[in-house]
Design an enzyme around this catalytic site. Sequence first.
Site, short mmCIF file in Angstrom:
data_model
loop_
_atom_site.label_atom_id
_atom_site.label_comp_id
_atom_site.label_asym_id
_atom_site.label_seq_id
_atom_site.Cartn_x
_atom_site.Cartn_y
_atom_site.Cartn_z
N ALA A 160 15.04 76.70 13.69
CA ALA A 160 14.71 76.84 12.26
C ALA A 160 13.71 77.96 11.99
O ALA A 160 12.69 78.08 12.66
CB ALA A 160 14.18 75.54 11.69
N GLY A 161 14.05 78.75 10.99
CA GLY A 161 13.13 79.76 10.46
C GLY A 161 13.24 81.14 11.08
O GLY A 161 12.65 82.09 10.57
N GLY B 39 16.01 77.69 7.15
CA GLY B 39 16.61 78.67 6.25
C GLY B 39 15.65 79.66 5.65
O GLY B 39 16.06 80.49 4.83
N ASN C 163 21.10 79.81 12.68
CA ASN C 163 22.22 79.56 11.76
C ASN C 163 22.17 80.52 10.58
O ASN C 163 22.94 81.47 10.48
CB ASN C 163 22.20 78.11 11.29
CG ASN C 163 23.45 77.69 10.53
OD1 ASN C 163 23.69 76.53 10.33
ND2 ASN C 163 24.28 78.61 10.06
N THR C 164 21.22 80.31 9.67
CA THR C 164 21.21 81.05 8.41
C THR C 164 21.23 82.56 8.62
O THR C 164 21.99 83.27 7.95
CB THR C 164 19.97 80.66 7.59
OG1 THR C 164 20.03 79.27 7.28
CG2 THR C 164 19.90 81.45 6.29
N LYS D 174 22.09 66.26 18.00
CA LYS D 174 20.88 66.88 17.47
C LYS D 174 20.34 65.93 16.40
O LYS D 174 20.98 65.72 15.37
CB LYS D 174 21.15 68.26 16.89
CG LYS D 174 19.88 68.92 16.37
CD LYS D 174 20.15 70.20 15.62
CE LYS D 174 18.85 70.71 15.02
NZ LYS D 174 19.08 71.82 14.05
#
Length: 264
Positions: free
Chosen positions: A193-194, A167, A215-216, A106
Site C-alpha cells: 500500500a502507498g 492508493g 496495485n494502483t 491476504k
Amino acid sequence: MQSDLNNEPLTIAGRSFPSRLLVGTGKFSSNEQMRDALRASGSGLVTVALKRANLSGKEDPFADILDYLEADRYLVLPNTAGAMNAEEAVRIARLAEAAGLPKWLKLEIHPDPNYLLPDPIETLEAAEMLVKEGWTVLPYINADPVLAARLQDVGCATVMPLGSPIGSNRGLETRAQIEIIIEQARVPVVVDAGLGAPSQAAEAMEMGADAVLINTAIAVAPDPCRMARAFATAVEAGRAAFETGLGPISKTAEATSPLTAFLG
C-alpha cells in the site's frame, strides 16, 4: 521476465515465487489489460478481492475476474477487502475455500472508508482463528512493530505493513517503523500500500523488505504493462543492492581518488 541479477528467491510458507513483486488486480480499465500487465510484471502471486469474484460458478466475463488469471502462472491470493471485522473476514475466507481457491489469504480488515487503515484488534483476532483453521495468512497491517510480532506469534506467514494509505501513491511515509519490523521479523516482510513509483519500491527493497505489493500505481498508469516492467526491474535492483550491501553513509565528503599525491 528473465533476471540477470540472481536475486535470492522469495519463499513464503515453504513455497517459492519467481519474483519479489506481488501485484493486485483492482482498478484496471479492463480484465484484458489486467491480464497483460500481470504477465509483464513477472509476478507469481496476485491478490484478488473476493467481492470482485463471481464464485457462483456461472459464466460471467464481466464479473468473474478469476477467468482472467492463468492458473499455471500465479498463486491467486484472495483478500478480504471490504470486511469490517474479524467475523466478516473469516466468513469471506470460508467462501473462498468453498469455491475451491487455495487456502492462502491476504487478511484485510479496514472499517474506515476514508483512510482504509487496518483495524489491528480485529486483524489479530481473525488471524488467530484462520491460522487455527489451517490457512496461510498474510495480514495487511499498519506499520506497527508490536502488532507485527504478535501476528508472527500466532503463526502468520508474512506481515504486510503499509507504506502509506492504500492508493495514495505517497511512498514510504512509515519507513522508520518498517525498518524496525524488518529488523525483528521472523517471517517475510511485504511492504503493501502507498508505493506509487518504482523508485519507492526499490527503496523498500534496499531497506531489506522481502517483497512489495503494488496495485494502483500499475493499474492507473497510461501504459500498465510498461509500468509493471518498471516496477519489476526496480524490485530486482533494490533487492540486489540489499543482498550486495550498500556503502556506509558519511556526514563529510569522502574523496574517491587521492587528493595529495600529485600535488605534494
